[in-house]
Design an enzyme around this catalytic site. Structure first.
Site, PDB file in Angstrom:
ATOM      1  N   ARG A  93       0.921  -1.121  -0.030  1.00  0.00           N
ATOM      2  CA  ARG A  93       0.007   0.025   0.006  1.00  0.00           C
ATOM      3  C   ARG A  93       0.887   1.310   0.012  1.00  0.00           C
ATOM      4  NH1 ARG A  93      -3.703   0.267   5.002  1.00  0.00           N
ATOM      5  NH2 ARG A  93      -4.485  -1.433   4.263  1.00  0.00           N
ATOM      6  N   HIS A 138       1.681  -1.938   5.741  1.00  0.00           N
ATOM      7  CA  HIS A 138       1.449  -2.409   4.244  1.00  0.00           C
ATOM      8  C   HIS A 138       2.485  -1.717   3.367  1.00  0.00           C
ATOM      9  CE1 HIS A 138      -2.283  -5.011   4.120  1.00  0.00           C
ATOM     10  NE2 HIS A 138      -2.477  -3.989   5.319  1.00  0.00           N
ATOM     11  N   ASP A 145      -3.368  -8.403   3.495  1.00  0.00           N
ATOM     12  CA  ASP A 145      -4.992  -8.587   4.077  1.00  0.00           C
ATOM     13  C   ASP A 145      -5.607  -9.768   3.342  1.00  0.00           C
ATOM     14  OD1 ASP A 145      -4.524  -6.343   5.709  1.00  0.00           O
ATOM     15  OD2 ASP A 145      -5.460  -4.942   4.530  1.00  0.00           O
ATOM     16  N   GLU A 206      -7.488  -7.178  13.762  1.00  0.00           N
ATOM     17  CA  GLU A 206      -7.837  -7.231  12.487  1.00  0.00           C
ATOM     18  C   GLU A 206      -7.858  -8.616  11.981  1.00  0.00           C
ATOM     19  OE1 GLU A 206      -7.356  -2.543  10.818  1.00  0.00           O
ATOM     20  OE2 GLU A 206      -5.862  -4.186  10.074  1.00  0.00           O
ATOM     21  N   HIS A 209      -5.430  -9.164   8.820  1.00  0.00           N
ATOM     22  CA  HIS A 209      -4.155  -8.558   8.568  1.00  0.00           C
ATOM     23  C   HIS A 209      -2.832  -9.397   9.125  1.00  0.00           C
ATOM     24  CE1 HIS A 209      -2.040  -4.401   8.888  1.00  0.00           C
ATOM     25  NE2 HIS A 209      -0.954  -5.437   9.407  1.00  0.00           N
TER      26      HIS A 209
END
Length: 227
Positions: A93, A138, A145, A206, A209
């Site tokens: 990301r 990320h 994810d 999460e 994740h």
């Protein structure tokens, strides 16, 4: 010290390479390493908590470091023997995407996705509660994810019940949340066990994740777009 990477990615033979001094951030297309990997890059389209394509996702590709990709392939091979597989929702990301999330969290008048992604939390509290942050693992290229799929005879996969959607901003999304039913709890444990055996570490808040425990670029944060 955290260093931010701002360089041009060179895409060649499925490999993305960006350099920062003596420590390059090298990313590969994970789908070329992980046979049968399901790829549904949510931030490259409208189906995400922002409700629009996110800055930095010029292509729906899962880019990861090579060690993370190879570890993910180990998980996929193990799951395949059980009639299961993996679907990834986000991989590398760029920082510009993280910045987009921050700007979105500050736009309090935009609540289009509240019912689906944060029904029990005021948008003004998302940053304070840690659901939105100014840095993301990320961006280091070894975090993914993902969810579990039940494989069908035609090669497609049906997502297993995980109790909440991906990117659900709520305590029910915590991996060990007691607020979801027994089937989602089993599925979350199954995913975590398989990922941990391959060297990944779960973020407890999460269920989707995971970061490679021995990530190769722990101090390098990328900003170049996914192409």
């Amino acid at each position: 010290m955290q260093r931010r990477l701002f360089a041009t990615l060179i895409l060649a033979s499925g490999c993305a390479r960006a350099t920062l001094g003596a420590e390059p951030l090298v990313l590969v297309d994970a789908a070329s390493f992980v046979a049968g990997l399901g790829v549904e890059m949510r931030y490259a389209g409208n189906d995400n908590f922002v409700g629009t394509p996110v800055d930095g996702y010029a292509a729906p590709r899962c880019l990861l470091s090579e060690p993370a990709s190879r570890a993910l392939a180990v998980v996929q091979r193990e799951l395949a023997t059980q009639g299961l597989g993996l679907r990834v929702y986000d991989c590398y990301r760029p920082q510009r995407a993280v910045d987009h999330f921050v700007r979105w969290s500050e736009g309090l008048s935009d609540s289009r996705t509240k019912a689906r992604y944060y029904p029990a939390v005021d948008k003004a509290e998302l940053f304070e509660r840690g659901y939105i942050a100014r840095r993301s693992s990320h961006s280091r290229g070894s975090t993914v994810d993902l969810t579990l799929l039940e494989l069908r005879a035609d090669g497609t996969g049906l997502p297993l019940d995980m109790g909440t959607p991906f990117d659900f901003f709520d305590e029910r999304a915590h991996t060990d949340s007691p607020s979801v039913g027994p089937e989602p709890r089993r599925n979350r444990r199954h995913l975590r066990d398989a990922m941990e055996r391959a060297g990944f570490v779960n973020f407890p808040k999460e269920w989707w994740h995971y970061t490679l425990g021995d990530e190769p670029y722990p101090d390098t944060y990328g900003d170049d777009p996914v192409r």
